[in-house]
Design an enzyme around this catalytic site. Structure first.
Site, PDB file in Angstrom:
ATOM      1  N   HIS A 183       5.533   6.795   7.891  1.00  0.00           N
ATOM      2  CA  HIS A 183       6.237   7.825   7.130  1.00  0.00           C
ATOM      3  C   HIS A 183       7.296   8.615   7.884  1.00  0.00           C
ATOM      4  CE1 HIS A 183       3.576   7.008   3.812  1.00  0.00           C
ATOM      5  NE2 HIS A 183       2.511   7.216   4.574  1.00  0.00           N
ATOM      6  N   LYS A 190       3.254  -3.241  -0.241  1.00  0.00           N
ATOM      7  CA  LYS A 190       2.869  -1.873  -0.588  1.00  0.00           C
ATOM      8  C   LYS A 190       3.751  -1.402  -1.752  1.00  0.00           C
ATOM      9  CE  LYS A 190       1.772   2.549   1.582  1.00  0.00           C
ATOM     10  NZ  LYS A 190       1.668   3.296   2.853  1.00  0.00           N
ATOM     11  N   HIS A 232      -2.057  11.278   5.657  1.00  0.00           N
ATOM     12  CA  HIS A 232      -1.628  10.507   4.471  1.00  0.00           C
ATOM     13  C   HIS A 232      -0.459  11.214   3.818  1.00  0.00           C
ATOM     14  CE1 HIS A 232      -5.095   7.855   4.414  1.00  0.00           C
ATOM     15  NE2 HIS A 232      -5.893   8.906   4.501  1.00  0.00           N
TER      16      HIS A 232
HETATM   17  N1  UM3 Z   1       2.785   6.937  -1.158  1.00  0.00           N
HETATM   18  C1  UM3 Z   1       3.997   7.297  -0.583  1.00  0.00           C
HETATM   19  N2  UM3 Z   1       4.864   8.051  -1.319  1.00  0.00           N
HETATM   20  C2  UM3 Z   1       4.560   8.504  -2.569  1.00  0.00           C
HETATM   21  C3  UM3 Z   1       3.327   8.154  -3.118  1.00  0.00           C
HETATM   22  C4  UM3 Z   1       2.459   7.369  -2.393  1.00  0.00           C
HETATM   23  O1  UM3 Z   1       4.278   6.921   0.576  1.00  0.00           O
HETATM   24  O2  UM3 Z   1       5.406   9.213  -3.178  1.00  0.00           O
HETATM   25  C5  UM3 Z   1       1.855   6.107  -0.368  1.00  0.00           C
HETATM   26  C6  UM3 Z   1       0.949   6.938   0.470  1.00  0.00           C
HETATM   27  C7  UM3 Z   1      -0.333   6.161   0.545  1.00  0.00           C
HETATM   28  C8  UM3 Z   1      -0.238   5.146  -0.575  1.00  0.00           C
HETATM   29  O3  UM3 Z   1      -0.376   5.507   1.788  1.00  0.00           O
HETATM   30  O4  UM3 Z   1       1.040   5.292  -1.186  1.00  0.00           O
HETATM   31  C9  UM3 Z   1      -1.324   5.318  -1.619  1.00  0.00           C
HETATM   32  O5  UM3 Z   1      -1.198   6.540  -2.269  1.00  0.00           O
HETATM   33  P1  UM3 Z   1      -0.917   6.219   3.134  1.00  0.00           P
HETATM   34  O6  UM3 Z   1      -2.278   6.746   2.791  1.00  0.00           O
HETATM   35  O7  UM3 Z   1      -0.973   5.109   4.120  1.00  0.00           O
HETATM   36  O8  UM3 Z   1       0.014   7.313   3.515  1.00  0.00           O
END
Ligand code: UM3
Length: 123
Positions: A12, A40, A118
């Site tokens: 991210h 993803k 997250h």
């Molecule tokens: N996710 C994003 N951006 C958004 C919504 C979701 O990157 O606007 C990603 C975060 C989570 C995954 O991955 O989708 C499932 O919700 P992560 O837990 O690895 O960050």
């Protein structure tokens, strides 16, 4: 082994990019090794300095999508890029739509130090 906090950084954080091109997501989703065995669906990159993103863990507490209590919303808008998987895309050809936005981010934070683990969404 990669920690949850390190995984958040890999998936991210992209502080040094300010303007993105149409191919940004296709490149980044590969280079950052974000797809393992599947495409993803959505992934957001944040173009702000790391300390500013880590500080979100001490900003407004909001409910998480999964009902956990430890989500935080940034008090200011941040430069982000949303990568949305194109409908027709099939692994390993994960093709993405690149969308540059300025929104508040919501992150889940955990641990000691209390850091983002997250990406929960943007509003
Ligand atoms: N996710 C994003 N951006 C958004 C919504 C979701 O990157 O606007 C990603 C975060 C989570 C995954 O991955 O989708 C499932 O919700 P992560 O837990 O690895 O960050």
């Amino acid at each position: 082994k990669e920690t949850q906090a390190e995984k958040f950084l890999r998936q991210h954080m992209d502080p040094d990019t300010s303007t993105v091109t149409a191919s940004y997501c296709n490149k980044m989703m590969k280079h950052q090794n974000i797809m393992v065995g599947d495409c993803k669906l959505v992934n957001t990159f944040i173009h702000e300095p790391l300390p500013d993103v880590q500080a979100v863990c001490f900003q407004g507490n909001v409910p998480c999508k999964n009902t956990k209590p430890n989500c935080h919303k940034s008090s200011s808008k941040m430069r982000i890029t949303d990568c949305h998987l194109k409908k027709e895309a099939k692994y390993p050809k994960c093709e993405y739509e690149t969308q540059q936005l300025r929104k508040s981010i919501i992150v889940t934070c955990e641990g000691n130090p209390y850091v983002p683990v997250h990406f929960n969404g943007s509003v």
